[in-house]
Design a protein around this motif. Structure first.
Motif, short mmCIF file in Angstrom:
data_model
loop_
_atom_site.label_atom_id
_atom_site.label_comp_id
_atom_site.label_asym_id
_atom_site.label_seq_id
_atom_site.Cartn_x
_atom_site.Cartn_y
_atom_site.Cartn_z
N MET A 173 0.80 -1.19 0.00
CA MET A 173 0.00 0.00 0.00
C MET A 173 0.84 1.25 0.00
SD MET A 173 -3.30 -0.18 -0.10
CE MET A 173 -4.56 0.78 0.63
N LYS A 174 1.96 1.22 0.66
CA LYS A 174 2.77 2.42 0.77
C LYS A 174 3.42 2.80 -0.56
CE LYS A 174 3.78 1.87 5.61
NZ LYS A 174 4.78 1.78 6.63
N ILE A 175 3.80 1.81 -1.40
CA ILE A 175 4.48 2.10 -2.66
C ILE A 175 3.58 2.87 -3.63
CG2 ILE A 175 5.53 1.04 -4.70
CD1 ILE A 175 6.74 -1.04 -2.86
N PRO A 176 2.33 2.48 -3.86
CA PRO A 176 1.49 3.28 -4.76
C PRO A 176 1.28 4.71 -4.26
CG PRO A 176 0.51 1.11 -4.45
CD PRO A 176 1.68 1.23 -3.51
N VAL A 177 1.20 4.89 -2.99
CA VAL A 177 1.02 6.22 -2.43
C VAL A 177 2.26 7.06 -2.71
CG1 VAL A 177 0.73 7.53 -0.28
CG2 VAL A 177 -0.61 5.45 -0.66
N LEU A 178 3.44 6.43 -2.58
CA LEU A 178 4.69 7.14 -2.84
C LEU A 178 4.76 7.58 -4.30
CD1 LEU A 178 7.49 8.05 -1.89
CD2 LEU A 178 8.32 5.77 -2.48
N PHE A 179 4.39 6.68 -5.23
CA PHE A 179 4.40 7.03 -6.65
C PHE A 179 3.42 8.17 -6.94
CE2 PHE A 179 6.02 2.58 -7.68
CZ PHE A 179 7.32 3.03 -7.89
N ALA A 180 2.27 8.12 -6.34
CA ALA A 180 1.28 9.17 -6.53
C ALA A 180 1.82 10.50 -6.03
CB ALA A 180 -0.03 8.82 -5.83
N TRP A 181 2.48 10.48 -4.88
CA TRP A 181 3.05 11.70 -4.32
C TRP A 181 4.15 12.26 -5.21
CZ3 TRP A 181 7.70 13.33 -2.19
CH2 TRP A 181 7.65 14.54 -1.49
N LEU A 182 5.05 11.36 -5.75
CA LEU A 182 6.12 11.81 -6.64
C LEU A 182 5.54 12.41 -7.92
CD1 LEU A 182 8.75 8.93 -6.29
CD2 LEU A 182 8.93 11.29 -5.45
N GLY A 183 4.49 11.79 -8.46
CA GLY A 183 3.85 12.33 -9.65
C GLY A 183 3.27 13.71 -9.40
N ALA A 184 2.66 13.88 -8.27
CA ALA A 184 2.09 15.17 -7.91
C ALA A 184 3.19 16.21 -7.70
CB ALA A 184 1.25 15.04 -6.65
N ALA A 185 4.35 15.77 -7.18
CA ALA A 185 5.46 16.70 -6.95
C ALA A 185 5.99 17.23 -8.28
CB ALA A 185 6.57 16.01 -6.17
N SER A 186 6.07 16.34 -9.31
CA SER A 186 6.58 16.83 -10.58
C SER A 186 5.60 17.77 -11.24
CB SER A 186 6.90 15.65 -11.52
OG SER A 186 5.70 14.97 -11.86
N LEU A 187 4.31 17.55 -11.02
CA LEU A 187 3.32 18.48 -11.55
C LEU A 187 3.43 19.84 -10.85
CD1 LEU A 187 0.13 16.25 -11.88
CD2 LEU A 187 1.52 17.22 -13.72
N CYS A 188 3.71 19.81 -9.57
CA CYS A 188 3.85 21.06 -8.82
C CYS A 188 5.07 21.84 -9.29
CB CYS A 188 3.95 20.79 -7.32
SG CYS A 188 2.37 20.26 -6.62
N THR A 189 6.16 21.13 -9.65
CA THR A 189 7.34 21.81 -10.15
C THR A 189 7.02 22.53 -11.45
OG1 THR A 189 8.69 20.09 -9.15
CG2 THR A 189 9.77 21.49 -10.78
N ALA A 190 6.27 21.86 -12.32
CA ALA A 190 5.89 22.49 -13.58
C ALA A 190 4.97 23.69 -13.31
CB ALA A 190 5.19 21.48 -14.50
N CYS A 191 4.20 23.59 -12.27
CA CYS A 191 3.30 24.68 -11.92
C CYS A 191 4.05 25.87 -11.32
CB CYS A 191 2.25 24.21 -10.92
SG CYS A 191 1.12 22.99 -11.61
N ASP A 192 5.24 25.63 -10.82
CA ASP A 192 6.01 26.70 -10.18
C ASP A 192 6.63 27.65 -11.20
OD1 ASP A 192 5.41 25.77 -7.70
OD2 ASP A 192 7.30 24.67 -7.43
N SER A 193 6.65 27.29 -12.49
CA SER A 193 7.25 28.19 -13.48
C SER A 193 6.15 28.87 -14.28
CB SER A 193 8.18 27.41 -14.41
OG SER A 193 7.43 26.46 -15.12
N THR A 194 6.51 30.01 -14.82
CA THR A 194 5.54 30.76 -15.61
C THR A 194 5.66 30.36 -17.08
OG1 THR A 194 7.07 32.55 -16.11
CG2 THR A 194 5.82 32.73 -14.05
N PRO A 195 4.65 30.62 -17.85
CA PRO A 195 4.74 30.32 -19.28
C PRO A 195 5.93 31.02 -19.94
CG PRO A 195 2.46 30.75 -18.70
CD PRO A 195 3.31 31.06 -17.48
N ARG A 196 6.22 32.23 -19.54
CA ARG A 196 7.36 32.97 -20.11
C ARG A 196 8.68 32.25 -19.81
NH1 ARG A 196 6.59 37.67 -22.11
NH2 ARG A 196 4.89 38.19 -20.73
N GLU A 197 8.83 31.73 -18.59
CA GLU A 197 10.04 30.99 -18.22
C GLU A 197 10.16 29.71 -19.05
OE1 GLU A 197 10.55 32.23 -13.51
OE2 GLU A 197 9.22 30.57 -14.07
N ARG A 198 9.02 29.00 -19.19
CA ARG A 198 9.05 27.78 -20.00
C ARG A 198 9.36 28.10 -21.46
NH1 ARG A 198 4.67 26.55 -16.50
NH2 ARG A 198 3.16 27.13 -18.09
#
Length: 176
Positions: A1-26
């Motif tokens: 049970m813990k492994i799927p939760v970890l993968f879900a959290w890592l996936g969400a973290a990478s989405l948050c990183t993409a959200c931290d930049s602006t379109p102009r920066e990208r």
């Protein structure tokens, strides 16, 4: 049970990183990477242009060389060296044409690495004479001998072509 939760959290973290930049920066990152790709493409195109020019020079020199007539005395000397006792090509019979081709190819194999393109021109002229005599008497040659001669003809063509390709490769690689 813990492994799927970890993968879900890592996936969400990478989405948050993409959200931290602006379109102009990208867009700036994409532009920078596109410039790098353009630079690489320009360098590759320049190398191809240079290789193309060198190949064209090689082809031009090859055509000029092949337009120069062969020296009959030099051709006869090489014929004697390559064919030995079968020098009188036009007098070869159905019984002697196959041994003549064998003698010719044995000598070509032994000498080819030291030959220049001009030497190959002479060898090709001798091969043409052998082939013409072969065509003239072909209907009287045993099937087994004809197959062996055809294999030797193919081998000669392959050796000559490989030398042309090798020389073209060297011409393209050489420094200006």
């Amino acid at each position: 049970m813990k492994i799927p939760v970890l993968f879900a959290w890592l996936g969400a973290a990478s989405l948050c990183t993409a959200c931290d930049s602006t379109p102009r920066e990208r867009q700036a990152v994409v532009d920078q990477e596109a410039r790098k790709l353009d630079t690489l493409a320009d360098k590759a195109a320049a190398k191809l242009r240079i290789a193309g020019r060198r190949a064209a020079r090689f082809d031009s020199a090859s055509r000029a060389r092949s337009r120069q007539p062969l020296d009959p005395a030099a051709e006869m000397a090489l014929t004697s060296e390559l064919l030995g006792t079968y020098t009188a090509v036009e007098q070869l019979t159905p019984a002697t044409i196959e041994p003549a081709f064998v003698q010719f190819m044995q000598q070509v194999r032994a000498r080819r690495k030291a030959w220049t393109q001009r030497d190959w021109d002479y060898a090709t002229a001798i091969s043409r004479r052998l082939n013409a005599q072969f065509r003239a008497i072909r209907l009287d040659i045993r099937g087994r001998d004809e197959l062996h001669i055809r294999a030797l003809q193919t081998e000669f063509t392959a050796l000559e072509t490989s030398r042309d390709v090798k020389d073209l490769g060297q011409a393209v690689k050489q420094q200006p």
